[in-house]
Design a protein around this motif. Structure first.
Motif, mmCIF file in Angstrom:
data_model
loop_
_atom_site.group_PDB
_atom_site.id
_atom_site.type_symbol
_atom_site.label_atom_id
_atom_site.label_comp_id
_atom_site.label_asym_id
_atom_site.label_seq_id
_atom_site.Cartn_x
_atom_site.Cartn_y
_atom_site.Cartn_z
ATOM 1 N N PRO A 1 0.832 -1.208 0.000
ATOM 2 C CA PRO A 1 0.000 0.000 0.000
ATOM 3 C C PRO A 1 0.865 1.256 0.000
ATOM 4 N N VAL A 2 1.264 1.698 -1.194
ATOM 5 C CA VAL A 2 2.224 2.790 -1.331
ATOM 6 C C VAL A 2 1.722 4.067 -0.665
ATOM 7 N N ALA A 3 0.440 4.400 -0.868
ATOM 8 C CA ALA A 3 -0.100 5.639 -0.290
ATOM 9 C C ALA A 3 -0.010 5.617 1.234
ATOM 10 N N VAL A 4 -0.262 4.454 1.834
ATOM 11 C CA VAL A 4 -0.202 4.337 3.292
ATOM 12 C C VAL A 4 1.223 4.532 3.784
ATOM 13 N N PHE A 5 2.185 3.907 3.120
ATOM 14 C CA PHE A 5 3.570 4.024 3.559
ATOM 15 C C PHE A 5 4.094 5.443 3.339
ATOM 16 N N ALA A 6 3.741 6.054 2.201
ATOM 17 C CA ALA A 6 4.180 7.433 1.934
ATOM 18 C C ALA A 6 3.597 8.394 2.962
ATOM 19 N N ALA A 7 2.318 8.220 3.283
ATOM 20 C CA ALA A 7 1.671 9.077 4.277
ATOM 21 C C ALA A 7 2.279 8.870 5.656
ATOM 22 N N THR A 8 2.658 7.624 5.964
ATOM 23 C CA THR A 8 3.290 7.328 7.247
ATOM 24 C C THR A 8 4.633 8.041 7.372
ATOM 25 N N LEU A 9 5.429 8.008 6.318
ATOM 26 C CA LEU A 9 6.710 8.709 6.318
ATOM 27 C C LEU A 9 6.506 10.221 6.429
ATOM 28 N N PHE A 10 5.499 10.736 5.735
ATOM 29 C CA PHE A 10 5.219 12.174 5.761
ATOM 30 C C PHE A 10 4.818 12.637 7.154
ATOM 31 N N ILE A 11 3.886 11.915 7.768
ATOM 32 C CA ILE A 11 3.419 12.335 9.092
ATOM 33 C C ILE A 11 4.520 12.108 10.134
ATOM 34 N N GLY A 12 5.385 11.139 9.891
ATOM 35 C CA GLY A 12 6.537 10.960 10.768
ATOM 36 C C GLY A 12 7.490 12.141 10.678
ATOM 37 N N ALA A 13 7.679 12.680 9.461
ATOM 38 C CA ALA A 13 8.524 13.863 9.286
ATOM 39 C C ALA A 13 7.930 15.068 10.010
ATOM 40 N N VAL A 14 6.603 15.198 9.947
ATOM 41 C CA VAL A 14 5.917 16.263 10.701
ATOM 42 C C VAL A 14 6.182 16.082 12.192
ATOM 43 N N GLY A 15 6.125 14.839 12.647
ATOM 44 C CA GLY A 15 6.337 14.554 14.055
ATOM 45 C C GLY A 15 7.738 14.891 14.524
ATOM 46 N N ILE A 16 8.741 14.523 13.731
ATOM 47 C CA ILE A 16 10.111 14.800 14.174
ATOM 48 C C ILE A 16 10.393 16.295 14.157
ATOM 49 N N ALA A 17 9.788 17.020 13.201
ATOM 50 C CA ALA A 17 9.938 18.480 13.195
ATOM 51 C C ALA A 17 9.327 19.080 14.458
ATOM 52 N N GLY B 1 6.983 9.034 16.528
ATOM 53 C CA GLY B 1 6.498 7.668 16.677
ATOM 54 C C GLY B 1 5.001 7.593 16.843
ATOM 55 N N SER B 2 4.450 8.403 17.760
ATOM 56 C CA SER B 2 3.024 8.286 18.076
ATOM 57 C C SER B 2 2.128 8.655 16.900
ATOM 58 N N LEU B 3 2.500 9.671 16.120
ATOM 59 C CA LEU B 3 1.651 10.075 14.985
ATOM 60 C C LEU B 3 1.589 8.995 13.897
ATOM 61 N N PRO B 4 2.724 8.522 13.368
ATOM 62 C CA PRO B 4 2.631 7.461 12.347
ATOM 63 C C PRO B 4 2.097 6.144 12.884
ATOM 64 N N ILE B 5 2.343 5.843 14.161
ATOM 65 C CA ILE B 5 1.732 4.640 14.739
ATOM 66 C C ILE B 5 0.222 4.770 14.713
ATOM 67 N N GLY B 6 -0.287 5.954 15.076
ATOM 68 C CA GLY B 6 -1.727 6.198 15.011
ATOM 69 C C GLY B 6 -2.262 6.042 13.600
ATOM 70 N N LEU B 7 -1.506 6.527 12.610
ATOM 71 C CA LEU B 7 -1.949 6.415 11.219
ATOM 72 C C LEU B 7 -1.970 4.957 10.764
ATOM 73 N N LEU B 8 -0.919 4.202 11.074
ATOM 74 C CA LEU B 8 -0.850 2.798 10.657
ATOM 75 C C LEU B 8 -1.928 1.955 11.324
ATOM 76 N N VAL B 9 -2.102 2.144 12.638
ATOM 77 C CA VAL B 9 -3.114 1.370 13.348
ATOM 78 C C VAL B 9 -4.509 1.769 12.875
ATOM 79 N N GLY B 10 -4.722 3.069 12.656
ATOM 80 C CA GLY B 10 -6.008 3.525 12.140
ATOM 81 C C GLY B 10 -6.328 2.899 10.792
ATOM 82 N N TRP B 11 -5.329 2.791 9.933
ATOM 83 C CA TRP B 11 -5.529 2.163 8.616
ATOM 84 C C TRP B 11 -5.881 0.677 8.777
ATOM 85 N N CYS B 12 -5.187 -0.007 9.690
ATOM 86 C CA CYS B 12 -5.506 -1.424 9.926
ATOM 87 C C CYS B 12 -6.941 -1.587 10.444
ATOM 88 N N LEU B 13 -7.336 -0.740 11.385
ATOM 89 C CA LEU B 13 -8.694 -0.814 11.934
ATOM 90 C C LEU B 13 -9.732 -0.482 10.869
#
Length: 340
Positions: free
Chosen positions: A80-96, A216-228
């Motif tokens: 799921p390319v869109a999911v992985f790309a979005a996860t990396l993006f929101i992770g970048a927001v988180g580290i900033a 960590g918490s933001l992309p984890i939320g995105l990944l788990v939300g996608w699974c749910l």
């Protein structure tokens, strides 16, 4: 296919755990210099602690998931390319945000872009309520996803808290995948996140040597939300709500309480039920242990709701989950009696 999925999930969990542990250990000296979380009036920790271990957890999850899916080579296990790309993006927001705080509105807009990318990339035939207009359902899912990403972030306020939440959820998702309730690629991703959180856990046990951070918490939320969401799209709405029910209930009830009191609900605070528990005499280990035990029970209810063919039983399991969750929240909100 069931046996191969079991083996692939096991491999993903083990590889992700090892990679997460190694990366967390390797990154900690750097994070000590550039991402140190200093205690304040709203903190639950008492000494400066590096944050940003989410980099290790997310990279371990994504690298392992891609590697296992590519190795499997099964046509139905598309990445799921869109999911992985979005996860990396929101992770970048988180580290900033970890390094230098981002104002609330830009932060929400950036998070919303990541959530929208995941929701809008899904095929139109994936529906929860087919009678509802597609634009309305997708719009509501974007809002729900934005809230879920943030509540996972809000609830990551005690040592091992997110481990106690995410490990039972992802473990249950893997079991549901083996039972045929989830696509194979989603099952492998859940197994990888399960392993990555276990690899991180030794570094985060009280007193924590390192925190996940927003990265960590933001992309984890995105990944788990996608699974749910995959569960909900497969008409397993009760299970999709039961698995994260403690986080959903604590964060949502706290939000409405703060709004009702006229408090600036967007500001950091210490009024979540799990935070009130530590103020009421519960040790961090006790709070986390009880949340973990509740999540195991909720996971059992969720699996039962998927396995039953009775809508009535699924509803009863959901109600039971709500009752035990409310009980724990009530327990946390009351001062613990002193021994003796």
């Amino acid at each position: 296919m069931a046996n191969s999925q079991l083996l692939l999930s096991f491999a993903a969990a083990v590889l992700a755990a090892l990679l997460s542990a190694v990366l967390t250990w390797a990154l900690r000296p750097l994070l000590l210099r550039i991402a140190l979380a200093k205690p304040n009036a709203r903190s639950s920790h008492g000494i400066p602690t590096p944050q940003g271990a989410g980099i290790a957890v997310i990279m371990a999850t994504l690298i392992t998931t891609v590697a296992v899916i590519v190795f499997a080579g099964a046509a139905e296990m598309k990445i799921p390319v869109a999911v992985f790309a979005a996860t990396l993006f929101i992770g970048a927001v988180g580290i900033a945000d970890d390094v230098k705080s981002i104002p609330v509105l830009p932060r929400l807009l950036l998070q919303g872009l990541a959530v929208a990318a995941v929701i809008l990339a899904a095929p139109e035939n994936l529906r929860i309520v087919p009678a509802c207009p597609l634009w309305l359902e997708r719009g509501l899912l974007i809002l729900a996803g934005l809230w879920f990403v943030n509540l996972v972030n809000f609830m990551d306020g005690l040592d091992l808290m997110t481990v106690a939440e995410i490990v039972p959820i992802t473990g249950a998702l893997v079991l549901l995948g083996w039972l045929g309730g989830l696509p194979a690629s989603t099952t492998v991703a859940a197994a990888a996140l399960f392993g990555a959180m276990l690899g991180f856990a030794p570094f985060n046990r009280p007193v924590a040597k390192i925190f996940l951070g927003d990265v960590g918490s933001l992309p984890i939320g995105l990944l788990v939300g996608w699974c749910l969401l995959q569960l909900a799209w497969h008409q397993q709405v009760a299970a999709a709500l039961l698995l994260p029910l403690y986080y959903l209930a604590d964060a949502t009830v706290t939000l409405f309480r703060r709004i009702a009191r006229g408090e600036p609900f967007w500001a950091a605070h210490r009024s979540h039920f799990y935070q009130r528990a530590t103020d009421n005499g519960f040790s961090v280990s006790r709070v986390v242990s009880e949340v973990f035990a509740l999540n195991i029970l909720l996971a059992a209810f969720a699996i039962g709701s998927v396995m039953t063919s009775s809508t009535a039983i699924a509803i009863l399991l959901f109600v039971a989950g709500g009752i035990v969750t409310a009980f724990l929240m009530h327990r946390f909100s009351r001062r613990r009696p002193s021994p003796g």
